[in-house]
Design a protein around this motif. Structure first.
Motif, PDB file in Angstrom:
ATOM      1  N   LEU A 120      27.849  26.063 -37.393  1.00 26.87           N
ATOM      2  CA  LEU A 120      27.537  24.748 -36.852  1.00 26.87           C
ATOM      3  C   LEU A 120      26.145  24.777 -36.235  1.00 26.87           C
ATOM      4  N   ASN A 121      26.013  25.464 -35.105  1.00 26.65           N
ATOM      5  CA  ASN A 121      24.722  25.468 -34.420  1.00 26.65           C
ATOM      6  C   ASN A 121      24.151  26.861 -34.163  1.00 26.65           C
ATOM      7  N   ASP A 122      25.009  27.882 -34.182  1.00 26.49           N
ATOM      8  CA  ASP A 122      24.528  29.203 -33.789  1.00 26.49           C
ATOM      9  C   ASP A 122      25.342  30.297 -34.459  1.00 26.49           C
ATOM     10  N   GLU A 123      25.145  31.539 -33.987  1.00 24.17           N
ATOM     11  CA  GLU A 123      25.777  32.696 -34.618  1.00 24.17           C
ATOM     12  C   GLU A 123      27.238  32.872 -34.249  1.00 24.17           C
ATOM     13  N   TYR A 124      27.836  31.920 -33.507  1.00 19.49           N
ATOM     14  CA  TYR A 124      29.225  32.061 -33.077  1.00 19.49           C
ATOM     15  C   TYR A 124      30.208  31.330 -33.984  1.00 19.49           C
ATOM     16  N   GLY A 136      17.637  37.876 -29.847  1.00 21.99           N
ATOM     17  CA  GLY A 136      16.334  38.277 -30.353  1.00 21.99           C
ATOM     18  C   GLY A 136      15.858  37.355 -31.448  1.00 21.99           C
ATOM     19  N   PRO A 137      14.668  37.615 -32.003  1.00 22.54           N
ATOM     20  CA  PRO A 137      14.111  36.742 -33.038  1.00 22.54           C
ATOM     21  C   PRO A 137      14.869  36.886 -34.350  1.00 22.54           C
ATOM     22  N   LYS A 138      14.772  35.870 -35.139  1.00 16.42           N
ATOM     23  CA  LYS A 138      15.402  35.871 -36.460  1.00 16.42           C
ATOM     24  C   LYS A 138      14.724  36.922 -37.349  1.00 16.42           C
ATOM     25  N   ILE A 139      15.502  37.588 -38.206  1.00 12.70           N
ATOM     26  CA  ILE A 139      14.931  38.546 -39.137  1.00 12.70           C
ATOM     27  C   ILE A 139      14.892  37.953 -40.535  1.00 12.70           C
ATOM     28  N   GLU A 140      14.146  38.561 -41.425  1.00  9.77           N
ATOM     29  CA  GLU A 140      14.034  38.073 -42.798  1.00  9.77           C
ATOM     30  C   GLU A 140      15.082  38.753 -43.678  1.00  9.77           C
ATOM     31  N   ILE A 141      15.419  38.099 -44.788  1.00 10.59           N
ATOM     32  CA  ILE A 141      16.415  38.630 -45.718  1.00 10.59           C
ATOM     33  C   ILE A 141      16.044  40.035 -46.183  1.00 10.59           C
TER      34      ILE A 141
END
Length: 474
Positions: free
Chosen positions: A183-187, A432-437
């Motif tokens: 929905l909005n986040d990693e949860y 932390g910051p988003k990582i790349e694939i």
């Protein structure tokens, strides 16, 4: 093992504090879980996942969605009886609202219990397990793992490899609810801790001795921190949440009778022959009053020239058999309550009830006439080819991505066929910051593939396979 406590077991807390603005006092947190998931794409996909008969064009036989709705109804009824017993006789629940919480908890977990099942049901799980068993033993895997280690990744540990070799739909359901239903986040759907703990039918990791012997486990390596939180805040460990036994019983009662009903509709189960033989003898010997009532319904249907009499007959039988098993399961929970709360209870409620023999009779009928049915076996073999070739296709591509994909190379094009939501979720990094694939570890890349493939409906898997094989244009 420490004795479990209901004040912790009915845990309505969430990993991320709920941000719900609209509050009704009569709704408990498990009711809110139900409302969160009922509109979800994950639940809707169950309408095109097989219960017994895959890829059906008729509108009668059950899918995983209709099965789950039936399990939720049965589970809620059973849990209400237990809740009122804990309130009025045992004096353990302090008020009616705790009984309501238990009923809501069981209802919502029954609704989502099959959420992680891959295409083609439990056979789909076997296909995924077998594919990874072979792949991890191949030279191809050894070369790929060496490449990742050379680039700074760590070798897959035993638990990570077992996550795939013992792939488990229940663990995938936990992953969907805590991460993938975005929905909005990693949860993910941000379900309550009580619901997640109840849903975890096998509360141990894939490298636990139970997993290697039973080929069952409750959570992936990626959800290990969530499991530690459930142990601490809900009070489960290697012992199941007591409500899990009610969920499991409702599931058993639903499929044991419904699979036979679907088999009669498909003309795979010769109902009149079974009724005159197995049913008449077993019910006549063990439940004579019930059989008398069943026979009254049958004779009435014949007298009134009711159409589809076999189907009406099996439906009357289903209602009667379910009633017997529900009563037996409730009695079994009460009789074994102390050992359940202490975490020492073994087996399941139905197996440890007065209806054990009835369960065995129903299982035998389903095995003989439903699960060995030619149509079922043929379509499962179709599923075998579809899933094996999709795994070949996507694993081969996803593990080769070594730079930010631009959809120019073959493997980059294949990666972009994977759900954008799943790709996005894998790149989220808590705190932390988003990582790349292209920065994903080998383990997380393999999870991305199993997330995608296990989330497919039966029809989508077949159609995508045909498109990628050149049999059918997009």
């Amino acid at each position: 093992m420490s004795r479990m406590e209901w004040r912790k077991l009915l845990n309505g807390n969430r990993i991320r504090k709920s941000e719900t603005l609209y509050v009704k006092k009569q709704r408990n947190e498990f009711d809110k879980d139900y409302e969160r998931i009922i509109y979800s794409s994950s639940l809707r996909r169950l309408q095109d996942k097989a219960q017994v008969f895959p890829l059906q064009e008729n509108d009668f036989t059950r899918t995983r969605l209709t099965h789950s709705l039936e399990v939720a109804s049965l589970g809620q009824s059973i849990a209400w009886e237990i809740g009122i017993w804990l309130l009025e006789e045992k004096k353990i629940f302090k008020d009616f609202w705790q009984a309501k919480e238990l009923a809501s908890l069981v209802e919502v977990t029954c609704l989502v219990h099959d959420l992680g099942n891959p295409p083609f049901g439990h056979y789909g799980e076997d296909i995924i397990r077998s594919w990874f068993q072979n792949w991890f033993e191949s030279d191809t895997f050894k070369e790929i793992q060496k490449k990742y280690i050379d680039n700074g990744d760590v070798p897959l540990n035993n638990q990570q490899m077992n996550d795939f070799k013992f792939f488990e739909g229940n663990a995938q359901a936990i992953r969907i609810l805590s991460k993938l239903q975005f929905l909005n986040d990693e949860y993910g759907a941000n379900f309550t801790l009580g619901s997640l703990a109840t849903l975890m039918k096998y509360p141990w990791s894939s490298d636990h001795e139970y997993a290697t012997s039973k080929k069952k486990f409750g959570y992936f390596y990626s959800e290990r921190e969530l499991f530690e939180k459930l142990k601490k805040e809900v009070g489960i460990g290697e012992q199941r949440h007591p409500a899990t036994y009610l969920l499991e019983a409702a599931d058993d009662i639903a499929y044991l009778t419904a699979d036979i009903e679907d088999g009669v509709k498909k003309r795979a189960v010769p109902w009149e022959e079974i009724y005159s033989g197995t049913i008449k003898k077993f019910f006549g010997d063990n439940y004579p009053d019930h059989f008398t009532k069943l026979e009254e319904h049958r004779l009435k249907a014949i007298k009134n020239k009711v159409p589809n009499r076999e189907l009406v007959g099996v439906q009357n039988f289903k209602v009667m058999a379910q009633g017997i098993m529900i009563e037996a399961v409730i009695d079994s929970f009460k009789e074994n309550y102390e050992s359940i709360m202490e975490g020492s209870f073994k087996g399941d409620l139905l197996e440890n009830s007065s209806a054990k023999q009835l369960k065995e009779e129903l299982v035998n009928i389903s095995i003989e006439y439903c699960y060995k049915n030619t149509e079922v076996l043929t379509l499962e073999l179709v599923g075998d080819r579809v899933l094996n070739e999709l795994l070949n296709f996507f694993v081969d591509a996803v593990v080769k991505i070594d730079k930010k994909p631009k959809a120019k190379l073959r493997e980059e094009k294949i990666l972009h066929l994977v759900s954008a939501n799943f790709r996005h979720i894998q790149t989220l990094k808590e705190g932390g910051p988003k990582i790349e694939i292209n920065e994903l570890s080998l383990y997380m890349r393999l999870l991305l593939v199993t997330d995608f493939i296990s989330g497919m409906t039966d029809s989508y898997a077949v159609n995508l396979h045909q498109q990628l094989s050149g049999i059918k244009l997009p």
